[in-house]
Design an enzyme around this catalytic site. Structure first.
Site, PDB file in Angstrom:
ATOM      1  N   ASN A  21     -62.673  45.683 -77.921  1.00 29.39           N
ATOM      2  CA  ASN A  21     -64.072  45.851 -77.524  1.00 29.39           C
ATOM      3  C   ASN A  21     -64.938  45.678 -78.767  1.00 29.39           C
ATOM      4  O   ASN A  21     -64.781  46.412 -79.755  1.00 29.39           O
ATOM      5  CB  ASN A  21     -64.256  47.247 -76.915  1.00 29.39           C
ATOM      6  CG  ASN A  21     -65.656  47.445 -76.351  1.00 29.39           C
ATOM      7  OD1 ASN A  21     -66.643  47.067 -76.967  1.00 29.39           O
ATOM      8  ND2 ASN A  21     -65.749  48.063 -75.188  1.00 29.39           N
ATOM      9  N   THR A  68     -72.079  56.530 -73.987  1.00 25.73           N
ATOM     10  CA  THR A  68     -70.871  55.762 -73.713  1.00 25.73           C
ATOM     11  C   THR A  68     -70.385  56.143 -72.325  1.00 25.73           C
ATOM     12  O   THR A  68     -70.907  57.092 -71.726  1.00 25.73           O
ATOM     13  CB  THR A  68     -69.780  56.039 -74.776  1.00 25.73           C
ATOM     14  OG1 THR A  68     -68.674  55.161 -74.553  1.00 25.73           O
ATOM     15  CG2 THR A  68     -69.325  57.479 -74.739  1.00 25.73           C
ATOM     16  N   ARG A  72     -75.221  46.777 -71.747  1.00 29.35           N
ATOM     17  CA  ARG A  72     -75.982  47.763 -70.991  1.00 29.35           C
ATOM     18  C   ARG A  72     -77.409  47.262 -70.805  1.00 29.35           C
ATOM     19  O   ARG A  72     -77.869  46.388 -71.541  1.00 29.35           O
ATOM     20  CB  ARG A  72     -75.939  49.116 -71.698  1.00 29.35           C
ATOM     21  CG  ARG A  72     -74.566  49.780 -71.574  1.00 29.35           C
ATOM     22  CD  ARG A  72     -74.532  51.160 -72.240  1.00 29.35           C
ATOM     23  NE  ARG A  72     -73.359  51.901 -71.797  1.00 29.35           N
ATOM     24  CZ  ARG A  72     -72.151  51.814 -72.360  1.00 29.35           C
ATOM     25  NH1 ARG A  72     -71.974  50.993 -73.384  1.00 29.35           N
ATOM     26  NH2 ARG A  72     -71.144  52.531 -71.915  1.00 29.35           N
ATOM     27  N   GLY A 100     -62.193  49.829 -78.873  1.00 34.38           N
ATOM     28  CA  GLY A 100     -63.294  49.360 -79.705  1.00 34.38           C
ATOM     29  C   GLY A 100     -63.647  50.308 -80.828  1.00 34.38           C
ATOM     30  O   GLY A 100     -63.431  50.016 -82.000  1.00 34.38           O
ATOM     31  N   HIS A 101     -64.203  51.468 -80.483  1.00 32.28           N
ATOM     32  CA  HIS A 101     -64.722  52.389 -81.501  1.00 32.28           C
ATOM     33  C   HIS A 101     -63.654  52.768 -82.515  1.00 32.28           C
ATOM     34  O   HIS A 101     -63.880  52.682 -83.725  1.00 32.28           O
ATOM     35  CB  HIS A 101     -65.279  53.646 -80.816  1.00 32.28           C
ATOM     36  CG  HIS A 101     -65.867  54.621 -81.776  1.00 32.28           C
ATOM     37  ND1 HIS A 101     -67.138  54.479 -82.296  1.00 32.28           N
ATOM     38  CD2 HIS A 101     -65.345  55.751 -82.338  1.00 32.28           C
ATOM     39  CE1 HIS A 101     -67.379  55.483 -83.127  1.00 32.28           C
ATOM     40  NE2 HIS A 101     -66.314  56.263 -83.169  1.00 32.28           N
ATOM     41  N   HIS A 115     -60.679  54.192 -73.595  1.00 28.75           N
ATOM     42  CA  HIS A 115     -61.638  55.195 -74.038  1.00 28.75           C
ATOM     43  C   HIS A 115     -60.952  56.222 -74.939  1.00 28.75           C
ATOM     44  O   HIS A 115     -60.141  57.013 -74.496  1.00 28.75           O
ATOM     45  CB  HIS A 115     -62.332  55.922 -72.885  1.00 28.75           C
ATOM     46  CG  HIS A 115     -63.687  56.450 -73.291  1.00 28.75           C
ATOM     47  ND1 HIS A 115     -64.846  55.741 -73.087  1.00 28.75           N
ATOM     48  CD2 HIS A 115     -64.055  57.582 -73.922  1.00 28.75           C
ATOM     49  CE1 HIS A 115     -65.874  56.421 -73.549  1.00 28.75           C
ATOM     50  NE2 HIS A 115     -65.419  57.536 -74.070  1.00 28.75           N
ATOM     51  N   HIS A 137     -69.300  45.247 -73.284  1.00 31.63           N
ATOM     52  CA  HIS A 137     -69.897  46.128 -72.280  1.00 31.63           C
ATOM     53  C   HIS A 137     -71.414  46.128 -72.472  1.00 31.63           C
ATOM     54  O   HIS A 137     -71.972  47.020 -73.101  1.00 31.63           O
ATOM     55  CB  HIS A 137     -69.335  47.544 -72.418  1.00 31.63           C
ATOM     56  CG  HIS A 137     -69.728  48.470 -71.317  1.00 31.63           C
ATOM     57  ND1 HIS A 137     -68.906  49.471 -70.855  1.00 31.63           N
ATOM     58  CD2 HIS A 137     -70.870  48.567 -70.579  1.00 31.63           C
ATOM     59  CE1 HIS A 137     -69.519  50.143 -69.893  1.00 31.63           C
ATOM     60  NE2 HIS A 137     -70.720  49.604 -69.714  1.00 31.63           N
ATOM     61  N   GLU A 196     -67.323  44.448 -69.072  1.00 30.93           N
ATOM     62  CA  GLU A 196     -67.461  45.738 -68.417  1.00 30.93           C
ATOM     63  C   GLU A 196     -68.930  46.035 -68.143  1.00 30.93           C
ATOM     64  O   GLU A 196     -69.808  45.563 -68.858  1.00 30.93           O
ATOM     65  CB  GLU A 196     -66.920  46.861 -69.316  1.00 30.93           C
ATOM     66  CG  GLU A 196     -65.470  46.744 -69.684  1.00 30.93           C
ATOM     67  CD  GLU A 196     -65.016  47.898 -70.555  1.00 30.93           C
ATOM     68  OE1 GLU A 196     -63.793  48.094 -70.675  1.00 30.93           O
ATOM     69  OE2 GLU A 196     -65.872  48.603 -71.122  1.00 30.93           O
TER      70      GLU A 196
END
EC number: 2.6.99.2
Length: 237
Positions: free
Chosen positions: A7, A100, A45, A213-214, A190, A43, A70
């Site tokens: 991600n 998130t 937003r 990702g993070h 996640h 993702h 996503e």
């Protein structure tokens, strides 16, 4: 072996903080694939605070592995996905102001909506996945929507595992077993990290894909992106 999809939202966050184009998200996506990642996840937003809708289009011809988009299936998102036609779309019920993703779908309450949206994506040849909490009833509800896969929301596992509670894996194992029986593919994501990914993979049967990702970007600050990707791939075997 479960596939690793990187991600790249955090790369866009870093870029946006200075208002320029450094680091360039397209180049980063190219690099993570070159380093061995089997997919790229974004993702976007509505407020475009990290990945922008334009990024999604720019990445279309540069992601040659698996392209996973996503997001909450609002009209703008649906239109974008139908135009880009990524490998996979992952539906996430996050609110506009969410920092998130923080919950999975209520697949029973929102069944009719999900059935309609998923059918449209599948008519266009896009593999579908829906973000769900590790709850057996929600897995059964997911099956009724017609989705190809589910993505298990793993924050609860990651938190409990960090406290030494390995029993936190149990609902994920059970949900994966049920999904396999129902012919639903299993993804996860996640707060998965180098610290917990191997244990998670070993205890979740037929895990197909993880989206990270993070943690991956944070770990790369110390260890380097190429090295970190190889470390994940080794743990996912």
């Amino acid at each position: 072996m479960a596939k690793l999809s990187v991600n790249i939202n955090k790369i866009a966050t870093l870029r946006n903080s200075r208002g320029g184009d450094t680091p360039n998200v397209v180049n980063f996506a190219k690099d993570v694939q070159r380093f061995g990642a089997q997919g790229v996840t974004i993702h976007p937003r509505p407020d475009e605070r990290h990945i922008r809708y334009q990024d999604a289009y720019d990445l279309k011809h540069e992601v040659y592995t698996e392209y996973n988009i996503e997001g909450n299936p609002i009209v703008k998102f649906i239109d974008m996905v139908l135009e880009i036609k990524p490998t996979q779309v992952t539906l996430v019920p996050d609110s506009i102001d969410a920092i998130t993703s923080n919950a999975g779908w209520n697949t029973i309450k929102h069944k009719d909506f999900l059935v309609e949206v998923i059918a449209e994506f599948k008519r266009n040849g896009i593999r579908t996945s829906i973000f769900v909490d590790p709850d057996l009833k929600q897995i059964e509800g997911a099956k009724a929507t017609g989705t190809d896969r589910i993505e298990l929301y793993t924050e609860a596992f990651a938190h409990q595992y960090s406290l030494g509670n390995k029993n936190a894996i149990k609902p994920y194992t059970e949900c994966a077993e049920l999904s396999n029986k129902l012919n639903l593919g299993v993804n996860a994501g996640h707060d998965l990290s180098l610290n917990n990914i191997q244990f998670f993979k070993q205890n979740v049967p037929e895990l197909l894909e993880v989206s990270i990702g993070h943690a991956l970007v944070s770990e790369s600050l110390y260890l380097g992106v190429e090295n970190v990707i190889q470390m994940y791939l080794n743990k996912l075997q």
